[in-house]
Enzyme design. Structure first.
Site, short mmCIF file in Angstrom:
data_model
loop_
_atom_site.label_atom_id
_atom_site.label_comp_id
_atom_site.label_asym_id
_atom_site.label_seq_id
_atom_site.Cartn_x
_atom_site.Cartn_y
_atom_site.Cartn_z
CB ALA A 83 -0.95 -0.01 1.19
CB SER A 84 4.46 1.93 -0.04
OG SER A 84 4.80 0.91 -0.96
CE LYS A 116 -0.99 -9.99 -10.15
NZ LYS A 116 -1.33 -9.45 -8.81
CE1 TYR A 141 1.67 -9.02 -12.37
CE2 TYR A 141 0.44 -9.06 -14.43
CZ TYR A 141 0.64 -8.54 -13.17
OH TYR A 141 -0.20 -7.56 -12.69
P1 NAP Z 1 3.24 -0.61 -8.05
O1 NAP Z 1 2.87 0.83 -8.22
O2 NAP Z 1 4.50 -1.13 -8.65
O3 NAP Z 1 3.21 -0.93 -6.49
C1 NAP Z 1 3.48 -2.23 -6.04
C2 NAP Z 1 3.28 -2.28 -4.54
O4 NAP Z 1 3.54 -3.63 -4.13
C3 NAP Z 1 4.25 -1.39 -3.79
O5 NAP Z 1 3.58 -0.80 -2.71
C4 NAP Z 1 5.32 -2.36 -3.30
O6 NAP Z 1 5.91 -2.00 -2.07
C5 NAP Z 1 4.48 -3.60 -3.07
N1 NAP Z 1 5.29 -4.82 -3.04
C6 NAP Z 1 6.00 -5.37 -4.05
N2 NAP Z 1 6.63 -6.49 -3.61
C7 NAP Z 1 6.29 -6.64 -2.31
C8 NAP Z 1 6.62 -7.58 -1.30
N3 NAP Z 1 7.42 -8.63 -1.56
N4 NAP Z 1 6.09 -7.42 -0.07
C9 NAP Z 1 5.26 -6.37 0.21
N5 NAP Z 1 4.94 -5.43 -0.70
C10 NAP Z 1 5.45 -5.57 -1.94
O7 NAP Z 1 2.10 -1.56 -8.62
P2 NAP Z 1 0.53 -1.34 -8.88
O8 NAP Z 1 0.36 -1.06 -10.31
O9 NAP Z 1 -0.05 -0.44 -7.86
O10 NAP Z 1 0.05 -2.85 -8.65
C11 NAP Z 1 -0.69 -3.27 -7.53
C12 NAP Z 1 -1.30 -4.62 -7.85
O11 NAP Z 1 -2.14 -4.50 -9.00
C13 NAP Z 1 -0.27 -5.71 -8.18
O12 NAP Z 1 -0.68 -6.93 -7.64
C14 NAP Z 1 -0.31 -5.76 -9.69
O13 NAP Z 1 0.10 -7.00 -10.19
C15 NAP Z 1 -1.78 -5.49 -9.95
N6 NAP Z 1 -2.05 -5.02 -11.30
C16 NAP Z 1 -1.53 -3.84 -11.76
C17 NAP Z 1 -1.80 -3.43 -13.06
C18 NAP Z 1 -1.27 -2.15 -13.64
O14 NAP Z 1 -1.43 -1.94 -14.85
N7 NAP Z 1 -0.66 -1.27 -12.86
C19 NAP Z 1 -2.58 -4.25 -13.88
C20 NAP Z 1 -3.10 -5.43 -13.39
C21 NAP Z 1 -2.82 -5.81 -12.09
P3 NAP Z 1 7.29 -1.14 -1.90
O15 NAP Z 1 7.23 -0.03 -2.91
O16 NAP Z 1 7.22 -0.66 -0.50
O17 NAP Z 1 8.43 -2.09 -2.11
#
Ligand code: NAP
Length: 243
Positions: free
Chosen positions: A9-10, A155, A151
């Site tokens: 959630a950061s 998922k 990935y």
């Molecule tokens: P993001 O901006 O890259 O943020 C990822 C978050 O996950 C960060 O808060 C990061 O924490 C945390 N994280 C990664 N590895 C971790 C670990 N081992 N333990 C705890 N926290 C961890 O990604 P986002 O786009 O918001 O994605 C959030 C979710 O949505 C993911 O599951 C992603 O697969 C899914 N999603 C995203 C998209 C897209 O287009 N963006 C599409 C489909 C699904 P730190 O920064 O503190 O390390």
């Protein structure tokens, strides 16, 4: 008043979910891995909304760290009523170039992390005969993406976990659903060029890309009483890109 734990959630989607739940009056536990500074900034923003909030550093790929994280939330905010499994990483590249370590790291984070968190949360939820889990999947888990095999597999696993667990814990009063985002403009998209992003937009029937708020709204709905009869479902929020 609910206590909500959101992993990852950061930044991005997770941070937006945390804000959204806090605005509804929920107490919020923010998990982060590396981004301490942005997690602390979010804590300040949420504190100003008048709810209780705590930030917890833990790698969701490590079951011992997950256990400790839940113990800390229980001590600081009480048992978790709503779990949002959002933490995730991506990997783009040919499968034949992927190392064992890269494969394991991705599966451990995106799939095993959700398992470890569900296992901990369910200890309290089953006892309370209530609770909600929302897993963040991806349209690639539904459709499969070239050069994102690990990935997509992780998922797809999250979707299977969601459906199976919904059947297992429904009789215990716990609902489990997934939100499956399409392309959402966060740091996860940083490796994509402007041309790639424009092409993705063109491929999307609604001709636009998603914002973290779009996903947070869907998560909030599934966590709410308005979704009291919904479990085991995958809510795709993707502008029509995968139907
Ligand atoms: P993001 O901006 O890259 O943020 C990822 C978050 O996950 C960060 O808060 C990061 O924490 C945390 N994280 C990664 N590895 C971790 C670990 N081992 N333990 C705890 N926290 C961890 O990604 P986002 O786009 O918001 O994605 C959030 C979710 O949505 C993911 O599951 C992603 O697969 C899914 N999603 C995203 C998209 C897209 O287009 N963006 C599409 C489909 C699904 P730190 O920064 O503190 O390390």
């Amino acid at each position: 008043m609910s206590t909500v734990l959101i992993t990852g959630a950061s930044r991005g989607i997770g941070a937006q979910c945390a804000l959204r739940f806090a605005r509804e009056g929920c107490d919020v536990a923010i998990n982060y891995h590396h981004s301490e500074e942005s997690a602390m900034a979010l804590v300040k923003e949420i504190e100003a909304l008048g709810v209780r909030v705590c930030a917890l550093q833990a790698d969701v790929a490590d079951s011992m760290q997950v256990r400790k994280m839940f113990d800390t939330v229980r001590a600081q905010l009480g048992a978790v009523d709503v779990l949002v499994n959002n933490a995730g990483i991506a990997h783009v590249g040919l499968l034949t170039d992927m190392t064992d370590h890269e494969w394991r790291r991705l599966i451990d984070t995106d799939l095993s992390g959700a398992f470890y968190c569900c296992r901990e949360a369910l200890l309290d939820m089953i006892r309370a005969h209530s609770g909600v889990i929302v897993n963040i999947a991806s349209m690639w888990g539904e459709a499969g993406a070239s050069c994102e095999a690990a990935y997509s597999a992780a998922k797809a696993g999250v979707i299977g976990l969601t459906k199976a667990l919904a059947k297992e814990v429904g009789p215990s009063g716990v609902r489990v659903n997934a939100v499956s985002p399409g392309v959402v403009m966060t740091d996860m998209m940083a490796s994509f060029s402007e041309e790639d992003v424009a092409a993705l937009k063109d491929e999307t029937p609604l001709m636009q890309l998603g914002a973290p708020e779009d996903i947070a709204d869907a998560v909030l709905f599934l966590a709410s009483e308005k979704a009291r009869f919904i479990t085991g479902q995958v809510l795709s929020v993707n502008g029509g890109m995968v139907i």
